[in-house]
Design a protein around this motif. Sequence first.
Motif, PDB file in Angstrom:
ATOM      1  N   HIS A   1       0.690  -1.180  -0.135  1.00 30.30           N
ATOM      2  CA  HIS A   1      -0.006   0.305   0.014  1.00 30.30           C
ATOM      3  C   HIS A   1       0.309   1.103   0.298  1.00 30.30           C
ATOM      4  N   PRO A   2       0.256   2.174  -0.665  1.00 36.83           N
ATOM      5  CA  PRO A   2       0.820   3.902  -0.240  1.00 36.83           C
ATOM      6  C   PRO A   2       1.764   4.331   0.904  1.00 36.83           C
ATOM      7  N   ALA A   3       2.665   5.012   0.732  1.00 35.99           N
ATOM      8  CA  ALA A   3       2.159   6.394   1.627  1.00 35.99           C
ATOM      9  C   ALA A   3       2.585   7.290   1.574  1.00 35.99           C
TER      10      ALA A   3
ATOM     11  N   ALA B   1      -2.512  11.939   5.054  1.00 30.05           N
ATOM     12  CA  ALA B   1      -2.119  11.146   3.728  1.00 30.05           C
ATOM     13  C   ALA B   1      -2.351   9.674   3.733  1.00 30.05           C
ATOM     14  N   CYS B   2      -2.080   9.257   4.167  1.00 28.80           N
ATOM     15  CA  CYS B   2      -2.055   7.872   4.788  1.00 28.80           C
ATOM     16  C   CYS B   2      -3.123   7.266   4.647  1.00 28.80           C
TER      17      CYS B   2
ATOM     18  N   LEU C   1      -1.097  15.854  -4.507  1.00 31.20           N
ATOM     19  CA  LEU C   1      -1.738  15.999  -2.792  1.00 31.20           C
ATOM     20  C   LEU C   1       0.186  16.460  -2.394  1.00 31.20           C
ATOM     21  N   ILE C   2       0.789  15.693  -2.682  1.00 30.29           N
ATOM     22  CA  ILE C   2       2.492  16.224  -2.453  1.00 30.29           C
ATOM     23  C   ILE C   2       2.356  18.031  -2.567  1.00 30.29           C
TER      24      ILE C   2
ATOM     25  N   ALA D   1     -10.982  14.949   4.630  1.00 32.09           N
ATOM     26  CA  ALA D   1     -10.348  15.687   5.854  1.00 32.09           C
ATOM     27  C   ALA D   1     -11.184  16.165   6.583  1.00 32.09           C
ATOM     28  N   HIS D   2     -12.350  16.559   5.738  1.00 31.90           N
ATOM     29  CA  HIS D   2     -13.701  17.790   6.779  1.00 31.90           C
ATOM     30  C   HIS D   2     -14.902  15.899   8.111  1.00 31.90           C
TER      31      HIS D   2
END
Length: 408
Positions: free
Chosen positions: A18-20, A31-32, A56-57, A116-117
């Motif tokens: 999985h990504p990070a 983000a993760c 996102l970065i 995030a909300h």
Amino acid sequence: MYTFFANPSAFETLRAGHPAIWEDGHLHEQACRWLNEQVVPRSGSIRTWENKARALITWFEWCEAIKIDWRDTATDDLVAYRDAYLSAVSPLTGRPYSPGTVGTRMSAILDFINFAHEQGWMVDASLSTEQRTTGRAPINRDMLAHTRKGGTATRKRSIIPRNQTDKVQVLSRNQLEALLKWAGPRVSERALESEGSARDRIAIDLGWAVGLRVHEKVSLTIYPFLAMTPDPASLAHHKLTITGKGKKTRQVDVPAWLVIDIQAYIDGARSKALRTRGRGVREGQLLLNSETSTNRAGRPMKISGVTEMMKRACAGTGLIEQRTRTDPITGHAIVKAAAKFSDHSLRHTYAVMTWYALLAAGHEEAYAWKYVQHQLGHSQLATTTDTYLKHVSVWATPGLSAAIKSVR
């Protein structure tokens, strides 16, 4: 400094593979969570994970540049980010980023912000889904849904730029014939002295005669074709199961003549390429690099290989156009020759050509669009043809069925 890893197996709280996203050596928790709870379940493509993570970065880095915490951002900040991106120049192309590219990246950012909300991480509620989105256009009103990144016609009001660029590129009969001549005769009709490449001919045929995307082509294996028994005198089609976008499967029709050619390729040029890798090597992927390929002879063909092949085909047939690029350092305009068509253009050509061929054969328009929609892999029946109809005059000719037969 932010970094992205697609395989954070060393981090115990994430599943291997999985990504990070990391910030200065520390895992970016929010983000993760978004990547692994929202992105990964919807797509198994590492490329998709990376594209969304990169988007996102850039947002996090922009927030740092203007000295604002991303948790405190409001609509005005996103609009400013969008405008800055639209005015920036890509270091890869030397040209400003297209509205489509900016829109795709902002879609990812807005999806993260919405998440995030929901988690209670954000301060400004003005970026809630209800206030930042308009309704969805149904896919049967959007005939180009298969070309839009993300597969949806959702528009975020005033934040995501609209991309007005017409992405439909349809080859005329003469242009298609030129590409096929460049690749050489049909594989089942090739002689030792034949020019071109059997592999390239198959890759092109799978586009204009079946309508496959490039990633669907390179994912094909030899096994379903070996199980088919095509009749050379038959106009019948053979069913082939394809895994398309979002890992959704569908069955497409492959004409008998193409099955015959693919089987000839498997027994001939492909077998020869595979032998260059040594004894005992087995490879199930259909499209392999030829025995003359440097360092990768007999190995699976990649998406980049198909892309480069189409560039060579366009260059070899004069299907090029002059494009002006701006040097990001000097600001000077640079004119360079570029391929006029991409591999995806073959898919568009298939859609338009098949629609008119079905009409010429006496089928109703509704049936024709339903058939094309199924072959392309849309989830619903497409009924609006205006976008395609602007490009189909070159195929709307008497005797179309005979013309298509003569092309192959």
